[in-house]
Scaffold this motif. Structure first.
Motif, short mmCIF file in Angstrom:
data_model
loop_
_atom_site.label_atom_id
_atom_site.label_comp_id
_atom_site.label_asym_id
_atom_site.label_seq_id
_atom_site.Cartn_x
_atom_site.Cartn_y
_atom_site.Cartn_z
N SER A 132 -0.47 5.55 4.38
CA SER A 132 -1.22 5.01 3.24
C SER A 132 -2.41 4.21 3.72
O SER A 132 -2.92 3.34 3.02
N ALA A 174 0.83 -1.20 0.00
CA ALA A 174 0.00 0.00 0.00
C ALA A 174 0.87 1.26 0.00
O ALA A 174 0.57 2.24 -0.70
N LYS A 198 0.87 4.21 -2.94
CA LYS A 198 0.61 5.64 -2.72
C LYS A 198 1.80 6.49 -3.13
O LYS A 198 1.63 7.57 -3.71
N GLN A 200 -9.83 1.25 2.04
CA GLN A 200 -10.70 1.24 0.87
C GLN A 200 -10.49 0.01 -0.01
O GLN A 200 -11.16 -0.13 -1.04
N ALA A 201 -9.57 -0.86 0.39
CA ALA A 201 -9.30 -2.07 -0.39
C ALA A 201 -10.56 -2.92 -0.49
O ALA A 201 -11.33 -3.04 0.45
N ASP A 257 -3.95 3.91 -6.30
CA ASP A 257 -4.80 3.89 -5.11
C ASP A 257 -5.83 2.75 -5.05
O ASP A 257 -6.55 2.62 -4.06
N SER A 258 -5.92 1.93 -6.09
CA SER A 258 -6.92 0.87 -6.11
C SER A 258 -6.29 -0.48 -5.76
O SER A 258 -5.52 -1.03 -6.55
N LEU A 259 -6.63 -0.99 -4.59
CA LEU A 259 -6.08 -2.26 -4.10
C LEU A 259 -7.20 -3.27 -3.94
O LEU A 259 -8.23 -2.99 -3.32
N ILE A 263 -5.63 3.50 1.64
CA ILE A 263 -5.60 2.46 0.60
C ILE A 263 -6.02 1.12 1.19
O ILE A 263 -6.77 0.35 0.58
#
Length: 229
Positions: free
Chosen positions: A51, A20, A24, A57-58, A29-31, A54
């Motif tokens: 971070s 992560a 960043k 929001q994973a 940002d998309s994990l 990230i």
């Protein structure tokens, strides 16, 4: 083009945190996490260091197949000794290929396997392209966080390539359609059981450019027409 980082069954939360942080740092940002809750452990947040959003929001998926359901082009990382066939791109070659695909591909996924065993052959088969970091020896190899950093660094320039036109939605499904047409052709030729041939075709298709996919569709159309006659 949107690039998603997918981690398959990561075991150590520290590795997920490092991934992560690498994302960043390089602007991604998309994990997506497959079959693991390591990103929710405190140790992941400690290493992520700034971070944390990230990780928070994973998106979690139960299988790699479901994590790829909305992906137009999937890239799997692998070590040379683990790849069923050795047709794969270096990170630098991958950048050049994705730079061309910015014009016709929307959703891209970069898949990283388990720390100890990588991706299975079945998981590798879900990818359109294989990639690996050239090393003098298979061991010691890069750990998960280091591998993510190598690729995020190499591909970060894609985020700033504002000269590329917006992807055309009509093109985004061409590669998947091409795979299906080849599979159908192999069945009609009664060679669908030749796994080596099928895998070779699928892996080589991952490296073609948009204009090549259009020509291949034309060629397949002519072959299908001739067989139909």
């Amino acid at each position: 083009m949107q690039l998603h980082i997918i981690l398959v069954s990561p075991a150590r939360p520290e590795n997920v945190g490092a991934a992560a942080r690498a994302m960043k740092t390089m602007g991604f940002d998309s994990l997506r996490i497959v079959n693991s809750q390591a990103h929710l452990q405190p140790e992941a947040g400690w290493v992520a260091h700034g971070s944390g959003e990230i990780l928070q929001q994973a998106t979690h998926f139960d299988s790699l197949e479901s994590a790829l359901s909305d992906i137009d082009f999937a890239i799997a990382t692998t070590a040379r000794s683990r790849a069923r066939f050795h047709y794969y791109s270096t990170p630098q070659q991958l950048f050049e290929q994705l730079q061309e695909k910015q014009q016709w591909v929307n959703q891209v996924a970069l898949i990283f396997g388990r720390e100890d065993s990588g991706l299975t052959n079945d998981e590798l088969a879900l990818a359109d392209l294989l990639t690996g970091v050239p090393m003098k020896a298979d061991y010691p190899s890069l750990n998960l966080g280091q591998a993510v950093m190598v690729y995020c660094y190499q591909l970060s320039a894609l985020l700033h390539d504002f000269s590329a036109p917006e992807p055309e939605r009509a093109f985004s499904g061409q590669l998947a359609a091409l795979r299906k047409r080849f599979d159908t052709l192999l069945q009609r030729l009664d060679v669908a059981g030749d796994e080596k041939l099928r895998d070779w075709i699928h892996q080589r298709l991952g490296g073609v450019e948009q204009r090549d996919t259009a020509m291949l569709h034309t060629l397949l159309h002519d072959i299908e027409k001739k067989i139909g006659e």
